[in-house]
Write a protein that holds these residues in place. Structure first.
Motif, PDB file in Angstrom:
ATOM      1  N   LEU A 162      41.514  -3.616  44.797  1.00 47.69           N
ATOM      2  CA  LEU A 162      42.564  -4.394  44.163  1.00 47.69           C
ATOM      3  C   LEU A 162      43.287  -3.518  43.156  1.00 47.69           C
ATOM      4  O   LEU A 162      42.682  -2.930  42.273  1.00 47.69           O
ATOM      5  CB  LEU A 162      41.961  -5.614  43.454  1.00 47.69           C
TER       6      LEU A 162
ATOM      7  N   ARG B  60      36.995  -4.578  38.745  1.00 49.43           N
ATOM      8  CA  ARG B  60      35.686  -4.402  38.094  1.00 49.43           C
ATOM      9  C   ARG B  60      34.612  -3.950  39.080  1.00 49.43           C
ATOM     10  O   ARG B  60      33.540  -3.501  38.673  1.00 49.43           O
ATOM     11  CB  ARG B  60      35.251  -5.733  37.463  1.00 49.43           C
TER      12      ARG B  60
ATOM     13  N   GLU C 137      43.729 -11.661  37.734  1.00 58.02           N
ATOM     14  CA  GLU C 137      43.674 -10.837  38.942  1.00 58.02           C
ATOM     15  C   GLU C 137      43.925 -11.681  40.190  1.00 58.02           C
ATOM     16  O   GLU C 137      44.716 -11.321  41.059  1.00 58.02           O
ATOM     17  CB  GLU C 137      42.314 -10.149  39.062  1.00 58.02           C
ATOM     18  N   PHE C 138      43.231 -12.822  40.259  1.00 61.79           N
ATOM     19  CA  PHE C 138      43.340 -13.632  41.465  1.00 61.79           C
ATOM     20  C   PHE C 138      44.712 -14.269  41.598  1.00 61.79           C
ATOM     21  O   PHE C 138      45.282 -14.297  42.692  1.00 61.79           O
ATOM     22  CB  PHE C 138      42.265 -14.719  41.483  1.00 61.79           C
TER      23      PHE C 138
ATOM     24  N   SER D 199      33.245 -12.395  38.768  1.00 58.19           N
ATOM     25  CA  SER D 199      33.564 -10.991  39.017  1.00 58.19           C
ATOM     26  C   SER D 199      35.063 -10.726  39.031  1.00 58.19           C
ATOM     27  O   SER D 199      35.492  -9.603  38.846  1.00 58.19           O
ATOM     28  CB  SER D 199      32.950 -10.541  40.349  1.00 58.19           C
ATOM     29  N   ILE D 200      35.890 -11.746  39.288  1.00 58.26           N
ATOM     30  CA  ILE D 200      37.337 -11.587  39.356  1.00 58.26           C
ATOM     31  C   ILE D 200      37.988 -12.521  38.348  1.00 58.26           C
ATOM     32  O   ILE D 200      37.708 -13.727  38.336  1.00 58.26           O
ATOM     33  CB  ILE D 200      37.859 -11.896  40.769  1.00 58.26           C
TER      34      ILE D 200
ATOM     35  N   PHE E  72      38.186 -11.862  48.351  1.00 56.05           N
ATOM     36  CA  PHE E  72      38.284 -11.241  47.038  1.00 56.05           C
ATOM     37  C   PHE E  72      36.925 -11.311  46.352  1.00 56.05           C
ATOM     38  O   PHE E  72      36.378 -12.395  46.126  1.00 56.05           O
ATOM     39  CB  PHE E  72      39.334 -11.949  46.179  1.00 56.05           C
ATOM     40  N   THR E  73      36.378 -10.166  46.006  1.00 56.63           N
ATOM     41  CA  THR E  73      35.042 -10.109  45.420  1.00 56.63           C
ATOM     42  C   THR E  73      34.857  -8.803  44.667  1.00 56.63           C
ATOM     43  O   THR E  73      35.646  -7.866  44.828  1.00 56.63           O
ATOM     44  CB  THR E  73      33.968 -10.230  46.528  1.00 56.63           C
ATOM     45  N   ASP E  74      33.791  -8.738  43.852  1.00 58.59           N
ATOM     46  CA  ASP E  74      33.450  -7.450  43.227  1.00 58.59           C
ATOM     47  C   ASP E  74      32.578  -6.619  44.152  1.00 58.59           C
ATOM     48  O   ASP E  74      32.210  -5.491  43.832  1.00 58.59           O
ATOM     49  CB  ASP E  74      32.767  -7.662  41.881  1.00 58.59           C
TER      50      ASP E  74
ATOM     51  N   SER F 220      37.622  -6.210  43.541  1.00 55.33           N
ATOM     52  CA  SER F 220      38.320  -6.346  42.269  1.00 55.33           C
ATOM     53  C   SER F 220      38.245  -5.060  41.457  1.00 55.33           C
ATOM     54  O   SER F 220      37.429  -4.170  41.726  1.00 55.33           O
ATOM     55  CB  SER F 220      37.709  -7.490  41.448  1.00 55.33           C
TER      56      SER F 220
END
Length: 459
Positions: A431, A415, A320-321, A315-316, A390-392, A413
């Motif tokens: 994010l 997305r 991004e991370f 998902s990330i 951190f997750t969608d 994220s």
């Protein structure tokens, strides 16, 4: 040879001192200020305002033109502001103000307007819940004074704070950065004693940085969104031509923000509120019982245990991370800290510690969907102060365990849409794309409420 303006200032200054001697010897009352003196004083302020309007920074003059004006002999600075009755009010202490030259008068007015544009009237309330008010006052003044010339000799500047507290603070940094560094310095300054301010009205004849913003507490009770809308109206009416680049950037940032701190700035705020252990010191007396020489004082001993969970279920993105973890490291570097990375999908796949960005390992391949419970079960069993997840946002609807003894910051994220949990037990942030320079000296952040660099973008 003295100018007509200088003569007016001199005469008003003499009269102001007579007013203090005549009316305020025993009890201060603002109603005792003679109307004739008020009239003459504000005629002089009109001349200062006219000078501002004729200057290339005429934005300040047109902003001041919209403000209510009052005389207050009981403020410990030449000027002060608050928000009352749907208008900003600027206050003048003639005893202090009339000892300035005209350029210094202009600068102290600009100083107050920059506090308004930076939304400091609202932000100060939040920070004073967790920080010493003196540290908050100085940090805000450093931020706005960095952009001003012709300051009074006693103004709180970066150089003054660096010398007084033996610091090496950098210019054009964030308000949060200055608060934390100054607070730490105050904590180890054995000469400093935090005392309750005397709230009784009295005449102030000298500048006192500890009390410069006390009058903000008299502002009307108004929410941040409404105050921002009023501020935008003042700004729109003050823009009569081109304005300096730093002002233009500040105004654009205020208008584009939705009054909500982005995730990275919220993390800075969280770091300041994490309850840390305190260590004993023989170099400082106890604040509660300063006369007890047998009691050792306390210093804040920051050791923030931070868990950073990363949803590896696809998902990330790595980009991004990596960008986000770079910001995390940059934010916590001013604290004693230890960062633990937790990679997870439907279960925890790997746990390791990092200090620098180069310590980040290539993520392992995901094997399942997303479950939040395994991370919370692990964090509950260990002594963490903060969990950044951190997750969608697509996981369970309920946690089987309740977070215990730590704060949680969810970062969804680009997305993702929203968090699936009905009860998140923490703050949820989106994010956002943020450009960070490698040297860490300047950050370019596209939203927020403070000033930092000479371009300048504000956070």
């Amino acid at each position: 040879m003295e100018s007509k303006f200088d003569n007016e200032v001199k005469n008003l200054c003499e009269e102001a001192n007579k007013i203090v001697d005549t009316f305020f010897k025993t009890n201060y009352k603002n109603d005792n200020v003679p109307e004739e003196f008020k009239s003459r004083f504000f005629i002089l302020i009109d001349k200062v305002n006219l000078s501002l309007m004729e200057d290339e920074d005429n934005f300040y003059g047109y902003f001041l033109f919209q403000m209510e004006r009052e005389i207050r002999f009981n403020i410990s600075s030449p000027t002060a502001v608050n928000f009352k009755g749907a208008k900003y009010v600027i206050y003048f202490n003639p005893i202090i103000f009339l000892n300035l030259n005209i350029k210094q008068m202009e600068s102290t007015i600009k100083h107050e307007i920059l506090h308004i544009l930076s939304m400091h009237l609202i932000r100060a309330k939040k920070f004073k819940e967790n920080y010493n008010s003196f540290a908050v006052n100085m940090a805000m003044d450093i931020v706005v004074n960095t952009f001003l010339d012709n300051l009074p000799p006693y103004a709180t500047t970066l150089d003054w704070v660096n010398v007084k507290y033996n610091l090496k603070l950098f210019p054009f940094k964030t308000f949060e950065y200055y608060v934390e560094e100054i607070q730490t310095a105050i904590d180890i300054d054995e000469e400093y004693r935090e005392e309750d301010n005397d709230k009784d009205d009295k005449v102030e004849t000298e500048y006192n940085p500890q009390n410069t913003h006390d009058i903000w507490e008299e502002s009307s009770d108004i929410d941040e969104k409404t105050l921002k809308e009023f501020t935008e109206k003042f700004i729109n009416n003050a823009k009569k031509g081109t304005i300096p680049e730093y002002l233009d950037s500040m105004v654009a940032s205020l208008k584009s923000s939705n009054g909500e701190l982005p995730w990275n700035l919220y993390l800075k705020k969280l770091m300041g509120t994490i309850e840390s252990n305190k260590k004993k010191t023989i170099t400082r007396r106890s604040r509660r019982q300063p006369d007890r020489l047998d009691l050792r004082g306390e210093l804040r001993d920051h050791m923030a245990e931070i868990a950073v969970a990363i949803d590896i279920s696809g998902s990330i993105s790595d980009e991004e991370f990596n960008q986000a973890i770079k910001e995390v490291i940059g934010i916590v570097k001013n604290y004693k800290h230890e960062i633990t990375i937790i990679e997870c999908d439907n279960e925890i796949r790997r746990i390791y510690k990092i200090k620098f960005l180069k310590d980040i390992r290539e993520r392992i391949a995901p094997r399942g969907g997303t479950k939040f419970n395994p991370v919370f079960e692990y964090v509950n069993k260990h002594k963490f102060n903060l969990l950044i997840y951190f997750t969608d946002g697509k996981g369970e609807e309920e946690l089987l365990v309740t977070p215990n003894g730590y704060k949680t910051l969810w970062v969804i994220s680009g997305r993702g849409d929203k968090l699936s949990l009905k009860e998140p037990y923490g703050i949820i942030k989106k994010l956002r794309s943020v450009e960070i320079k490698d040297d860490g000296a300047d950050e370019l952040i596209k939203s927020g409420f403070s000033m930092m660099n000479q371009e300048p973008e504000r956070i």
